[in-house]
Design an enzyme around this catalytic site. Structure first.
Site, mmCIF file in Angstrom:
data_model
loop_
_atom_site.group_PDB
_atom_site.id
_atom_site.type_symbol
_atom_site.label_atom_id
_atom_site.label_comp_id
_atom_site.label_asym_id
_atom_site.label_seq_id
_atom_site.Cartn_x
_atom_site.Cartn_y
_atom_site.Cartn_z
ATOM 1 N N HIS A 264 0.870 -1.070 -0.155
ATOM 2 C CA HIS A 264 0.081 0.001 -0.075
ATOM 3 C C HIS A 264 0.879 1.386 0.114
ATOM 4 O O HIS A 264 0.881 2.112 -0.930
ATOM 5 C CB HIS A 264 -0.664 -0.014 1.213
ATOM 6 C CG HIS A 264 -1.768 1.279 1.167
ATOM 7 N ND1 HIS A 264 -3.228 1.188 0.894
ATOM 8 C CD2 HIS A 264 -1.517 2.472 1.900
ATOM 9 C CE1 HIS A 264 -3.833 2.451 1.346
ATOM 10 N NE2 HIS A 264 -2.733 3.013 1.761
ATOM 11 N N GLU A 265 1.714 1.336 0.991
ATOM 12 C CA GLU A 265 2.538 2.514 1.202
ATOM 13 C C GLU A 265 3.580 2.753 -0.181
ATOM 14 O O GLU A 265 4.093 3.607 -0.654
ATOM 15 C CB GLU A 265 3.438 2.410 2.413
ATOM 16 C CG GLU A 265 2.700 2.509 3.641
ATOM 17 C CD GLU A 265 1.516 3.547 3.647
ATOM 18 O OE1 GLU A 265 1.746 4.664 2.983
ATOM 19 O OE2 GLU A 265 0.540 3.329 4.301
ATOM 20 N N HIS A 268 1.890 4.656 -2.775
ATOM 21 C CA HIS A 268 2.149 5.838 -2.805
ATOM 22 C C HIS A 268 3.336 6.467 -2.960
ATOM 23 O O HIS A 268 3.643 7.431 -3.676
ATOM 24 C CB HIS A 268 1.903 6.253 -0.956
ATOM 25 C CG HIS A 268 0.477 6.327 -0.608
ATOM 26 N ND1 HIS A 268 -0.460 7.262 -1.002
ATOM 27 C CD2 HIS A 268 -0.034 5.555 0.594
ATOM 28 C CE1 HIS A 268 -2.000 6.600 -0.273
ATOM 29 N NE2 HIS A 268 -1.414 5.923 0.562
ATOM 30 N N GLU A 294 -4.796 7.598 -2.794
ATOM 31 C CA GLU A 294 -5.319 6.532 -2.327
ATOM 32 C C GLU A 294 -5.632 5.446 -3.534
ATOM 33 O O GLU A 294 -5.561 4.407 -3.304
ATOM 34 C CB GLU A 294 -6.589 6.710 -1.642
ATOM 35 C CG GLU A 294 -6.170 7.217 -0.053
ATOM 36 C CD GLU A 294 -5.388 6.041 0.667
ATOM 37 O OE1 GLU A 294 -5.754 5.189 0.867
ATOM 38 O OE2 GLU A 294 -4.308 6.612 1.071
HETATM 39 ZN ZN ZN Z 1 -3.164 5.434 2.004
#
Ligand code: ZN
Length: 499
Positions: A264-265, A268, A294
């Site tokens: 997830h990170e 980003h 997101e």
């Molecule tokens: Zn996030």
């Protein structure tokens, strides 16, 4: 002053502001990853001093004069330069619409409310937090009216977190989502759940750290420009496109927590690492909105990371790092385990399918609260009813109900919808990408570079040049639609649960 010299001066200011943000960001990163506990007071003092200088630099007379001059004399500026100015001015416009004494009062209220919320959550005591929440909602309503008089306050707040978003659009999006997801979840609740017990064995943290490094490689995250640290709550921060930091948190008994945090990170991080060189140190650098950010993190975490192909390509790595724990576990079993859908009470632990319903509950409640249709004292009751109706779960207490998130206590109303929007943007982006790339094959091969390359061309390189809606339309060749997200969730979970 002429436009060219004024713009050069403006750029110098942006650069200096960037330097302050860099220093503040580094200090913050250090404070949550490795600084000793005793350092807190000194860190707060330094951050306070730097922040007040930064505020002066951003909103002070010299900068305001240059910015106003440029806004009035923008004839010689390019499209990009105009956008850069607009981006820079966005926060200032909001701040300057609020009387200073009210703003100071509000800041004091927020810092007090955060503490009150924390205590109320710990002690399951909503009534002690209620008066603060009432005032916070009131301030937000009033500030929205100062900023954009004549508009619905909640619309103004939505637009501040995800520009272009309005109640009308959000109602439509969440309405469609609810109509298809709620019945699906009801059917899944009575279907047989997959066995995920193998995931709660002990997975040594040293091996999990190695897994993180492997995941970063698979995602083609350049380790020369992106570091990984450990903090209580995983997050990503960027100082510039050549210095991005992400963090994770390791639990011996739950290796998938950190694995999906890193993915997830990492999503980003990829967004920040692949921005346009020319935007560095300007207001156009970095991700355009919380929703688009997101979309990237969730695209990697869920659409890629929780796909059958990813589980298959990662299995040999998992068997190498955790031979005992993963012995006898097939890729298909891993796929089913990481996609177990169970209606639950807590948003941050929710699975991919039930997650958007947690957001819908919050959206409907804060809309009613800011719109003056719901009293704070009735909020817990309304919360519990919606959890029962949408997720089919009984909320046993306010600590695990209305008090669970920090957002409202921090004065943030209108922030939640961007989480769900991000997932929907991601599904639409992938739908477009699939027309040009052999998406599944690439994941199966464990080679995500072409995917990152595609996203760089269509999303990352634009920084803040286009608003979220424009960016989606430019990338996908059509306006945003919830359809792709709904189709994606429906197909995936119907197949998983043989419905
Ligand atoms: Zn996030």
């Amino acid at each position: 002053m002429d436009t060219t010299s004024a713009f050069n001066k403006f750029r110098e200011t942006e650069k200096e502001i960037h330097a302050y943000n860099h220093a503040l960001g580094l200090i913050y990163y250090d404070s949550v990853t490795s600084a000793p506990k005793g350092a807190a007071d000194g860190i707060a003092e330094t951050m306070g001093a730097l922040s007040s200088r930064l505020y002066e630099l951003t909103t002070g007379k010299t900068t305001s004069e240059i910015v106003s001059y440029l806004l009035e004399n923008d004839g010689g500026l390019t499209f990009e330069q105009k956008k850069e100015l607009k981006e820079f001015n966005r926060d200032n416009e909001y701040m300057s619409s609020i009387p200073q004494d009210e703003y100071v009062e509000y800041q004091k209220l927020v810092s007090k409310s955060e503490g009150v919320w924390e205590k109320a959550k710990k002690e399951n005591d909503f009534p002690s937090f209620a008066p603060y929440l009432e005032k916070l909602a009131e301030y937000n309503r009033r500030f929205a009216e100062y900023y954009k008089p004549g508009e619905k306050p909640y619309d103004v707040l939505l637009d501040m977190y995800e520009r272009g978003l309005s109640t009308e659009k959000a109602d439509k999006f969440f309405g469609e989502l609810k109509d298809s997801i709620v019945p699906l979840i009801k059917r899944i609740s009575s279907a047989e759940a997959p066995d995920d017990s193998f995931m709660s064995q002990t997975f040594p943290v040293s091996r999990q750290r190695e897994l993180s490094a492997r995941l970063m490689k698979i995602m083609s995250i350049d380790e020369n420009r992106c570091g990984i640290g450990e903090s209580e709550h995983p997050f990503t921060t960027e100082f510039n496109k050549n210095d991005v930091r992400l963090t994770t948190h390791y639990y011996e008994g739950a290796f998938a927590d950190s694995m999906f945090s890193v993915i997830h990170e990492g999503g980003h991080a990829l967004y920040e690492l692949n921005g346009c060189d020319e935007y560095e140190n300007t207001s156009l650098a970095g991700g355009v909105s919380m929703g688009i950010h997101e979309s990237q993190s969730r695209l990697f975490e869920n659409i890629i990371g929780r796909s059958r192909e990813f589980c298959e390509s990662l299995m040999p790595v998992l068997k190498e790092l955790f031979p005992g724990q993963m012995s006898g576990v097939s890729a298909e079993e891993l796929y089913r385990a990481v996609n177990k859908a169970v209606p639950s009470l807590i948003r941050i632990n929710a699975d991919e399918l039930t997650y958007p319903l947690h957001i819908i509950v919050r959206y409907e409640l804060e809309k009613a609260l800011i719109g003056g249709e719901l009293e704070v004292s009735k909020l817990p009751e309304a919360w519990n009813e919606k959890y029962k109706e949408y997720l089919g779960v009984e909320v046993p207490d306010d600590a695990r109900g209305v008090l669970q998130d920090s957002h409202w206590g921090g004065g943030m109303f209108g922030y939640f919808p961007s989480y769900a929007l991000g997932s929907a943007y991601g599904a639409q982006i992938v739908n477009t990408m699939k027309k040009e790339l052999p998406f599944k094959e690439l994941i199966l091969r464990g080679d995500l570079r072409p995917i990152v390359g595609w996203l760089t061309t269509h999303i990352y390189r634009f920084g803040k040049l286009y608003d979220p809606e424009e960016l989606i339309e430019k990338c996908c060749g059509e306006k945003f639609s919830a359809k792709y997200y709904i189709d994606y969730l429906t197909n995936k979970f119907k197949e998983l649960y043989s419905l």
